[in-house]
Motif scaffolding. Structure first.
Motif, PDB file in Angstrom:
ATOM      1  N   ASN A   1      44.224  24.497 -37.283  1.00 12.43           N
ATOM      2  CA  ASN A   1      44.616  25.170 -36.054  1.00 12.43           C
ATOM      3  C   ASN A   1      43.418  25.448 -35.165  1.00 12.43           C
ATOM      4  N   TYR A   2      42.219  25.454 -35.748  1.00 15.58           N
ATOM      5  CA  TYR A   2      41.035  25.676 -34.939  1.00 15.58           C
ATOM      6  C   TYR A   2      40.806  24.527 -33.970  1.00 15.58           C
ATOM      7  N   ASN A   3      41.406  23.337 -34.218  1.00 20.38           N
ATOM      8  CA  ASN A   3      41.214  22.195 -33.328  1.00 20.38           C
ATOM      9  C   ASN A   3      41.830  22.409 -31.955  1.00 20.38           C
ATOM     10  N   VAL A   4      42.762  23.333 -31.819  1.00 20.79           N
ATOM     11  CA  VAL A   4      43.346  23.590 -30.507  1.00 20.79           C
ATOM     12  C   VAL A   4      42.289  24.118 -29.541  1.00 20.79           C
ATOM     13  N   TRP A   5      41.196  24.645 -30.069  1.00 22.30           N
ATOM     14  CA  TRP A   5      40.121  25.155 -29.219  1.00 22.30           C
ATOM     15  C   TRP A   5      39.076  24.100 -28.894  1.00 22.30           C
ATOM     16  N   LEU A   6      39.119  22.959 -29.552  1.00 16.12           N
ATOM     17  CA  LEU A   6      38.081  21.952 -29.385  1.00 16.12           C
ATOM     18  C   LEU A   6      38.013  21.426 -27.954  1.00 16.12           C
ATOM     19  N   PHE A   7      39.112  20.940 -27.411  1.00 14.98           N
ATOM     20  CA  PHE A   7      39.088  20.362 -26.076  1.00 14.98           C
ATOM     21  C   PHE A   7      38.827  21.399 -24.982  1.00 14.98           C
ATOM     22  N   PRO A   8      39.445  22.577 -25.039  1.00 16.77           N
ATOM     23  CA  PRO A   8      39.080  23.580 -24.037  1.00 16.77           C
ATOM     24  C   PRO A   8      37.601  23.967 -24.109  1.00 16.77           C
ATOM     25  N   SER A   9      37.041  24.017 -25.293  1.00 12.49           N
ATOM     26  CA  SER A   9      35.624  24.362 -25.437  1.00 12.49           C
ATOM     27  C   SER A   9      34.740  23.287 -24.832  1.00 12.49           C
ATOM     28  N   ILE A  10      35.050  22.039 -25.128  1.00 11.41           N
ATOM     29  CA  ILE A  10      34.274  20.932 -24.555  1.00 11.41           C
ATOM     30  C   ILE A  10      34.418  20.937 -23.039  1.00 11.41           C
ATOM     31  N   GLY A  11      35.638  21.154 -22.560  1.00 12.44           N
ATOM     32  CA  GLY A  11      35.859  21.214 -21.112  1.00 12.44           C
ATOM     33  C   GLY A  11      35.068  22.339 -20.472  1.00 12.44           C
ATOM     34  N   GLY A  12      35.027  23.495 -21.133  1.00  9.50           N
ATOM     35  CA  GLY A  12      34.267  24.634 -20.616  1.00  9.50           C
ATOM     36  C   GLY A  12      32.784  24.328 -20.531  1.00  9.50           C
ATOM     37  N   VAL A  13      32.259  23.665 -21.553  1.00  5.82           N
ATOM     38  CA  VAL A  13      30.834  23.299 -21.543  1.00  5.82           C
ATOM     39  C   VAL A  13      30.552  22.330 -20.402  1.00  5.82           C
ATOM     40  N   ILE A  14      31.431  21.377 -20.182  1.00  2.05           N
ATOM     41  CA  ILE A  14      31.246  20.415 -19.088  1.00  2.05           C
ATOM     42  C   ILE A  14      31.258  21.131 -17.745  1.00  2.05           C
ATOM     43  N   VAL A  15      32.185  22.071 -17.572  1.00  3.89           N
ATOM     44  CA  VAL A  15      32.257  22.830 -16.316  1.00  3.89           C
ATOM     45  C   VAL A  15      30.961  23.622 -16.108  1.00  3.89           C
ATOM     46  N   VAL A  16      30.475  24.281 -17.147  1.00  2.03           N
ATOM     47  CA  VAL A  16      29.240  25.060 -17.046  1.00  2.03           C
ATOM     48  C   VAL A  16      28.067  24.149 -16.702  1.00  2.03           C
ATOM     49  N   LEU A  17      27.976  22.996 -17.339  1.00  2.00           N
ATOM     50  CA  LEU A  17      26.890  22.050 -17.034  1.00  2.00           C
ATOM     51  C   LEU A  17      26.964  21.581 -15.579  1.00  2.00           C
ATOM     52  N   PHE A  18      28.179  21.318 -15.111  1.00  2.00           N
ATOM     53  CA  PHE A  18      28.350  20.906 -13.725  1.00  2.00           C
ATOM     54  C   PHE A  18      27.886  22.001 -12.765  1.00  2.00           C
ATOM     55  N   ILE A  19      28.276  23.241 -13.043  1.00  2.00           N
ATOM     56  CA  ILE A  19      27.883  24.371 -12.191  1.00  2.00           C
ATOM     57  C   ILE A  19      26.372  24.558 -12.218  1.00  2.00           C
ATOM     58  N   LEU A  20      25.785  24.487 -13.392  1.00  2.00           N
ATOM     59  CA  LEU A  20      24.329  24.632 -13.499  1.00  2.00           C
ATOM     60  C   LEU A  20      23.597  23.535 -12.737  1.00  2.00           C
ATOM     61  N   SER A  21      24.050  22.297 -12.874  1.00  2.00           N
ATOM     62  CA  SER A  21      23.376  21.214 -12.139  1.00  2.00           C
ATOM     63  C   SER A  21      23.547  21.392 -10.635  1.00  2.00           C
ATOM     64  N   TRP A  22      24.695  21.888 -10.219  1.00  2.00           N
ATOM     65  CA  TRP A  22      24.930  22.114  -8.792  1.00  2.00           C
ATOM     66  C   TRP A  22      23.991  23.212  -8.278  1.00  2.00           C
ATOM     67  N   ILE A  23      23.834  24.312  -9.051  1.00  2.00           N
ATOM     68  CA  ILE A  23      22.947  25.415  -8.659  1.00  2.00           C
ATOM     69  C   ILE A  23      21.502  24.943  -8.598  1.00  2.00           C
ATOM     70  N   ILE A  24      21.084  24.172  -9.581  1.00  2.00           N
ATOM     71  CA  ILE A  24      19.695  23.671  -9.609  1.00  2.00           C
ATOM     72  C   ILE A  24      19.442  22.760  -8.408  1.00  2.00           C
ATOM     73  N   ARG A  25      20.359  21.857  -8.083  1.00  2.00           N
ATOM     74  CA  ARG A  25      20.207  20.981  -6.909  1.00  2.00           C
ATOM     75  C   ARG A  25      20.144  21.792  -5.613  1.00  2.00           C
ATOM     76  N   LYS A  26      20.987  22.819  -5.550  1.00  2.00           N
ATOM     77  CA  LYS A  26      21.027  23.678  -4.359  1.00  2.00           C
ATOM     78  C   LYS A  26      19.689  24.406  -4.177  1.00  2.00           C
ATOM     79  N   LYS A  27      19.075  24.886  -5.277  1.00  2.00           N
ATOM     80  CA  LYS A  27      17.802  25.596  -5.173  1.00  2.00           C
ATOM     81  C   LYS A  27      16.675  24.650  -4.796  1.00  2.00           C
ATOM     82  N   ARG A  28      16.738  23.418  -5.234  1.00  2.00           N
ATOM     83  CA  ARG A  28      15.691  22.433  -4.892  1.00  2.00           C
ATOM     84  C   ARG A  28      15.740  22.068  -3.411  1.00  2.00           C
ATOM     85  N   ASN A  29      16.903  22.113  -2.852  1.00  2.00           N
ATOM     86  CA  ASN A  29      17.039  21.731  -1.428  1.00  2.00           C
ATOM     87  C   ASN A  29      16.696  22.873  -0.574  1.00  2.00           C
TER      88      ASN A  29
END
Length: 181
Positions: free
Chosen positions: A153-181
């Motif tokens: 039953n713990y597998n039900v959290w696998l895809f949402p967790s991976i999706g959350g990490v991807i979203v966080v990485l996307f936000i972080l890369s967006w913030i870093i690009r914004k600060k560089r500009n």
């Protein structure tokens, strides 16, 4: 930048918490009398092992029920156990007949997460003569259905967790690009 790294690390830890598996240690005391064991168990039944699947830290045992005294409505049931005596697992074989004393450890998950260990009175049918005599006649007619499986039953959290990490990485890369500009 350091704040972002700390926030990112905390988010990964928080998202990975649901992936944690439950572990129970083995510490047996003297087995109770049959009447007490039946009272304390969630299910008591006699059955033949149809299948054993080894998965992660447990064995999933599919059993054809022949007679039941408590907690069993279907002719086929699944019981979870460990691999050996070190983790309190039952020494069982496909085709073997056993008297099971099982407990429900659903803990808010899908009902019917039955477990049995060497710390219960579970034993081979051949060694259960005294228990069977004391239990008397049990129920021998059951509903025909496949057992439910609450394994992983713990597998039900696998895809949402991976999706959350991807979203966080996307936000972080967006913030870093914004600060560089």
């Amino acid at each position: 930048m350091r704040k972002l790294a700390i926030i990112f690390s905390l988010m990964i830890i928080i998202w990975s918490i649901p992936l944690e598996k439950k572990v129970r240690a083995c510490s047996c005391v003297e087995l109770p009398p049959v009447s007490v064991a039946k009272e304390e168990a969630d299910a008591v039944f006699l059955g033949t092992i149809r299948d054993i699947v080894d998965e992660d830290t447990q064995r999933i045992v599919t059993i054809n029920v022949r007679e039941a005294w408590k907690g069993v409505e279907t002719e086929t049931i699944k019981v979870y156990t460990g691999f050996n005596s070190g983790d309190c697992g039952l020494p069982i074989e496909i085709g073997g007949s056993y008297l099971f004393y099982a407990n429900d450890f659903s803990e808010g998950e899908e009902p019917g997460f039955l477990t049995s260990t060497i710390c219960t009175r579970t034993t081979t049918e051949m060694n259960a003569a005294n228990d069977l005599k004391e239990l008397g006649e049990g129920k021998k007619e059951f509903i025909q259905s496949e057992p439910s499986s609450s394994s992983n039953n713990y597998n039900v959290w696998l895809f949402p967790s991976i999706g959350g990490v991807i979203v966080v990485l996307f936000i972080l890369s967006w913030i870093i690009r914004k600060k560089r500009n």
